[in-house]
Design a protein around this motif. Sequence first.
Motif, PDB file in Angstrom:
ATOM      1  N   ASP A 267      41.342  59.065 -32.719  1.00  0.00           N
ATOM      2  CA  ASP A 267      40.840  60.441 -32.645  1.00  0.00           C
ATOM      3  C   ASP A 267      39.707  60.687 -33.644  1.00  0.00           C
ATOM      4  O   ASP A 267      39.447  61.811 -34.036  1.00  0.00           O
ATOM      5  N   SER A 300      36.933  56.955 -23.307  1.00  0.00           N
ATOM      6  CA  SER A 300      38.227  57.372 -23.832  1.00  0.00           C
ATOM      7  C   SER A 300      39.327  56.901 -22.888  1.00  0.00           C
ATOM      8  O   SER A 300      39.051  56.456 -21.770  1.00  0.00           O
ATOM      9  N   ARG A 302      42.985  58.066 -20.852  1.00  0.00           N
ATOM     10  CA  ARG A 302      43.266  59.239 -20.015  1.00  0.00           C
ATOM     11  C   ARG A 302      44.098  60.292 -20.733  1.00  0.00           C
ATOM     12  O   ARG A 302      44.423  61.330 -20.142  1.00  0.00           O
ATOM     13  N   HIS A 306      40.009  66.826 -20.639  1.00  0.00           N
ATOM     14  CA  HIS A 306      38.738  66.231 -20.223  1.00  0.00           C
ATOM     15  C   HIS A 306      37.598  66.653 -21.149  1.00  0.00           C
ATOM     16  O   HIS A 306      36.803  65.815 -21.584  1.00  0.00           O
ATOM     17  N   TYR A 308      37.594  67.689 -24.252  1.00  0.00           N
ATOM     18  CA  TYR A 308      37.685  67.095 -25.590  1.00  0.00           C
ATOM     19  C   TYR A 308      37.363  65.602 -25.547  1.00  0.00           C
ATOM     20  O   TYR A 308      36.658  65.079 -26.414  1.00  0.00           O
ATOM     21  N   ASN A 309      37.887  64.893 -24.541  1.00  0.00           N
ATOM     22  CA  ASN A 309      37.630  63.459 -24.439  1.00  0.00           C
ATOM     23  C   ASN A 309      36.150  63.161 -24.249  1.00  0.00           C
ATOM     24  O   ASN A 309      35.627  62.182 -24.777  1.00  0.00           O
ATOM     25  N   SER A 313      34.130  60.819 -26.840  1.00  0.00           N
ATOM     26  CA  SER A 313      33.449  59.610 -26.360  1.00  0.00           C
ATOM     27  C   SER A 313      31.956  59.663 -26.668  1.00  0.00           C
ATOM     28  O   SER A 313      31.352  58.661 -27.056  1.00  0.00           O
ATOM     29  N   ASP A 341      35.111  60.059 -19.798  1.00  0.00           N
ATOM     30  CA  ASP A 341      36.513  60.398 -20.024  1.00  0.00           C
ATOM     31  C   ASP A 341      37.400  59.608 -19.076  1.00  0.00           C
ATOM     32  O   ASP A 341      37.550  59.951 -17.911  1.00  0.00           O
ATOM     33  N   ARG A 369      40.163  52.414 -24.394  1.00  0.00           N
ATOM     34  CA  ARG A 369      39.351  53.036 -25.441  1.00  0.00           C
ATOM     35  C   ARG A 369      38.369  51.981 -25.937  1.00  0.00           C
ATOM     36  O   ARG A 369      38.733  51.084 -26.703  1.00  0.00           O
TER      37      ARG A 369
END
Length: 381
Positions: A267, A300, A302, A306, A308-309, A313, A341, A369
């Motif tokens: 993160d 990223s 799953r 979406h 935030y990912n 990324s 994402d 990732r």
Amino acid sequence: MRVTALTGLLCLEGLAFQVAHADGLPNLYGIGGIGHSRASIDDPRIISGLKASGFGVNGINNSQGDTAYNLFLGYRFNHYFALEGGYFNLGEFGYNANTNPAGTLSGNAKFSGLALDAVGLWPITPRMTLLGFIGGQYTRTQDSFSSTGSVHTIPTANNNGGGYNFGLGAQYKINDWVSLRADAKRYRVNDAVGNHGDVDVYSVSLVFPFGRESQPAPPEPKPVVMTPEPVASTPAPTPIMAAPVVMAPAPKPTRVTFLADSFFGFDQSKLMPEGKEQLDQFAQKLKGAQYSDISVTGYSDRIGAHHYNMLLSKRRAEAVKKYLVDVDGIDAAKITAMGKDGEDPVTKPDQCVGNKITRQLIACLQPDRRVVVEVTGLQNP
């Protein structure tokens, strides 16, 4: 005395904070401001108290403005939650009442204390984040009173007690070293003689990082010396038939995949030493080679939302690009960075079962990732 303050806080520029990675939301940071307080005095209650003591009131003059300032430190636990705490001073407010029989009654109240706020964060773009505040505070109230003529009063009264505050705000990342914040908060306070009131504070603040790593400057480009071709003494003979032109097939893009967990903490989007070493080795292989462009794509897994990912990324891809440009001297115009994402997962659909975030699921999805660096038109010397 009931106080409602409207405070426009200007920013202190002498603080240092950590702006986290690339989104302007620090892990460890501080906020400082100074400005003007605006208060509203509860005149009806003052008049009512004097009348209950047998005095008439000919008029009241209020002091509703003063200087206010605050100094806060904060720590961001993740992209959605932070804690902020520190010192606030809301200034001093007062009144002067003329009475009948002849006399005066004056009162002043100072508010200061310590606050601890929980901050909700909602990143809407890589640079803009919305903020929500709710917290508690320990407020010290200092009241002082004076009187003349027939009016008699106590000289001072102090009160220490708890309260709460809440508010909304927004923060914009100007660059890697400073962000601009605007917020509005309401502080619930008590004075020393049993009155309750609100202090509304409208702030504009600067945010700076603690402990940001400095990046070396990119290397100076080497000058290119052009040598003119020699002029032939005799013209070359014109061929009767031109030889056919054979086009060599364009080289296929060269793709290198790096596991994100070896580049970044979970993160996070700040490059770790192991990731920097791998990028240095990659850049070393490109030295002297010819290529048209480089694309850096962050992927990223799953897990998570979406929106935030996508931001995470993209930040990771931008961190890789920045390192290749600033440290390894690759032309920034040849590198593009983007985030995706959970697209094109490496793991199979039935390999990592479930959606509940557990250590086992995080470990299973590790191959998804990743950061993919693709070099187009690579021709080694």
